[in-house]
Design a protein around this motif. Structure first.
Motif, short mmCIF file in Angstrom:
data_model
loop_
_atom_site.label_atom_id
_atom_site.label_comp_id
_atom_site.label_asym_id
_atom_site.label_seq_id
_atom_site.Cartn_x
_atom_site.Cartn_y
_atom_site.Cartn_z
N ASP A 13 81.26 165.82 130.79
CA ASP A 13 80.49 166.12 129.59
C ASP A 13 80.37 164.89 128.71
OD1 ASP A 13 79.12 167.96 127.73
OD2 ASP A 13 80.84 167.53 126.46
N VAL A 14 81.47 164.17 128.52
CA VAL A 14 81.46 162.98 127.67
C VAL A 14 80.46 161.95 128.19
CG1 VAL A 14 82.82 160.96 126.97
CG2 VAL A 14 83.79 163.25 126.75
N VAL A 15 80.48 161.71 129.50
CA VAL A 15 79.66 160.64 130.08
C VAL A 15 78.22 161.08 130.32
CG1 VAL A 15 79.37 159.11 132.05
CG2 VAL A 15 81.66 159.53 131.13
N PHE A 16 78.04 162.21 130.98
CA PHE A 16 76.70 162.56 131.45
C PHE A 16 75.86 163.32 130.44
CE2 PHE A 16 79.23 162.41 135.52
CZ PHE A 16 78.80 161.13 135.85
N ASN A 17 76.48 163.86 129.41
CA ASN A 17 75.71 164.55 128.36
C ASN A 17 75.58 163.72 127.09
OD1 ASN A 17 75.16 166.82 129.93
ND2 ASN A 17 77.08 167.79 129.38
N ARG A 18 76.03 162.48 127.17
CA ARG A 18 75.82 161.58 126.03
C ARG A 18 74.32 161.32 125.87
NH1 ARG A 18 73.88 157.25 124.90
NH2 ARG A 18 73.41 156.88 127.11
N GLN A 19 73.86 161.30 124.63
CA GLN A 19 72.47 160.96 124.36
C GLN A 19 72.39 160.20 123.04
OE1 GLN A 19 70.09 164.49 123.77
NE2 GLN A 19 71.55 165.43 122.39
N SER A 20 71.32 159.45 122.88
CA SER A 20 71.12 158.70 121.64
C SER A 20 70.53 159.62 120.59
CB SER A 20 70.19 157.51 121.89
OG SER A 20 70.81 156.58 122.76
N VAL A 21 71.17 159.64 119.43
CA VAL A 21 70.78 160.53 118.34
C VAL A 21 70.22 159.71 117.18
CG1 VAL A 21 71.68 162.13 116.60
CG2 VAL A 21 72.44 162.31 118.98
N ARG A 22 69.10 160.16 116.64
CA ARG A 22 68.46 159.42 115.54
C ARG A 22 68.66 160.07 114.18
NH1 ARG A 22 65.00 155.51 116.25
NH2 ARG A 22 63.73 156.14 114.46
N ASN A 163 74.13 156.25 118.48
CA ASN A 163 72.82 155.68 118.81
C ASN A 163 72.96 154.15 118.81
OD1 ASN A 163 69.56 155.44 117.21
ND2 ASN A 163 70.09 155.30 119.36
N PRO A 164 72.91 153.53 119.99
CA PRO A 164 72.97 152.06 120.04
C PRO A 164 71.66 151.47 119.56
CG PRO A 164 72.61 152.92 122.24
CD PRO A 164 72.78 154.12 121.34
N ALA A 189 74.40 147.21 117.26
CA ALA A 189 74.82 148.11 116.18
C ALA A 189 74.83 149.52 116.75
CB ALA A 189 73.86 148.03 115.00
N ILE A 190 75.79 150.32 116.33
CA ILE A 190 75.90 151.68 116.84
C ILE A 190 76.05 152.65 115.67
CG2 ILE A 190 77.18 153.29 118.30
CD1 ILE A 190 78.19 150.89 119.90
N ALA A 191 75.05 153.51 115.49
CA ALA A 191 75.16 154.58 114.50
C ALA A 191 76.06 155.66 115.07
CB ALA A 191 73.78 155.14 114.17
N VAL A 192 76.94 156.20 114.24
CA VAL A 192 77.86 157.23 114.71
C VAL A 192 77.97 158.34 113.67
CG1 VAL A 192 79.86 155.94 113.82
CG2 VAL A 192 80.20 157.71 115.56
N GLY A 193 78.05 159.57 114.13
CA GLY A 193 78.17 160.72 113.24
C GLY A 193 78.05 162.00 114.07
N LYS A 194 77.74 163.10 113.39
CA LYS A 194 77.53 164.38 114.08
C LYS A 194 76.06 164.78 113.96
CE LYS A 194 82.07 166.67 113.82
NZ LYS A 194 82.20 166.96 115.26
N THR A 195 75.51 165.30 115.04
CA THR A 195 74.14 165.77 114.97
C THR A 195 74.06 167.02 114.10
OG1 THR A 195 74.45 167.14 116.95
CG2 THR A 195 73.56 164.93 117.28
N THR A 196 72.89 167.25 113.54
CA THR A 196 72.66 168.50 112.84
C THR A 196 72.53 169.61 113.89
OG1 THR A 196 70.28 168.07 112.86
CG2 THR A 196 71.51 167.38 110.90
#
Length: 217
Positions: A13-22, A163-164, A189-196
């Motif tokens: 889940d950690v690796v294959f369901n990672r996605q870039s979030v804006r 999001n890289p 740069a990597i944005a990090v947080g929780k998606t809505t």
């Protein structure tokens, strides 16, 4: 401490369901303690000759984000505005200057013997001491890229999304945060947080057919 903060230990889940979030939930804050833990976990990443030529700047204040907006491309504004923090990764071209102390510590800790210590000082260290600047930049960029990917996976294990970002003026990145631009080379740069909860990815990326991108030799 780390185990208490890792909320997702499912490798697939950690690796294959990672996605870039804006767009992130702007109300979510990440403590400095947890950031320190995530960076500690990130720096177990591999590096060239164990040089560890990386440096992190965690931008989590409104003042810091205002600086980002001065040199980031406009289409990255949603990430800046909503992320818990922006993690800036720089390659450290002076990392080799701490190399002797690093390996000496390993020797005193009993992690290597004297023969290995002497080997490091007679082989790896001279390579960097006599390297040209472009080589130091390249190695630090490789190290920092490995750390960047590891950070994104670590963050996901902690329950966050990322999001890289490479869309910014690299000539301004170091000086904007009072770093020596010759020593510290911007890599990512990597944005990090929780998606809505209602976040829907703008693009579901398609990958090249695997047979197109590899071969046996």
């Amino acid at each position: 401490m780390a185990d208490k903060q890792i909320v997702n230990n499912d490798f697939k889940d950690v690796v294959f369901n990672r996605q870039s979030v804006r767009n992130f939930d702007s109300t979510v804050k990440i403590s400095h303690e947890e950031f320190e833990q995530m960076i500690t976990e990130t720096t177990t990443a591999p590096s060239s000759c164990n040089l560890q030529a990386w440096h992190f700047v965690i931008v989590d204040t409104e003042e810091g984000k205002a600086k980002l907006k001065q040199y980031f491309m406009k289409f990255n504004t949603p990430q800046i505005d909503t992320c818990s923090a922006m993690v800036l990764l720089f390659g450290d071209t002076d990392a080799y200057k701490s190399y002797r102390d690093l390996w000496t510590k390993a020797y005193h800790n009993g992690q290597i013997d004297k023969a290995k210590l002497d080997e490091v000082f007679s082989t790896f260290l001279p390579l960097y001491e006599h390297a040209d600047y472009d080589t130091l930049v390249m190695d630090s960029a490789v190290d920092s890229s490995l750390a960047a990917m590891q950070f994104m996976l670590v963050a996901r294990a902690h329950g966050y999304d990322t999001n890289p970002i490479g869309g910014y003026d690299t000539t301004k990145a170091a000086e904007m945060f009072d770093l020596d631009p010759k020593r510290f080379v911007p890599v990512m740069a990597i944005a990090v947080g929780k998606t809505t909860k209602d976040y829907v990815p703008e693009i579901k990326s398609v990958r090249y057919p695997v047979k197109q991108v590899f071969k046996f030799a």
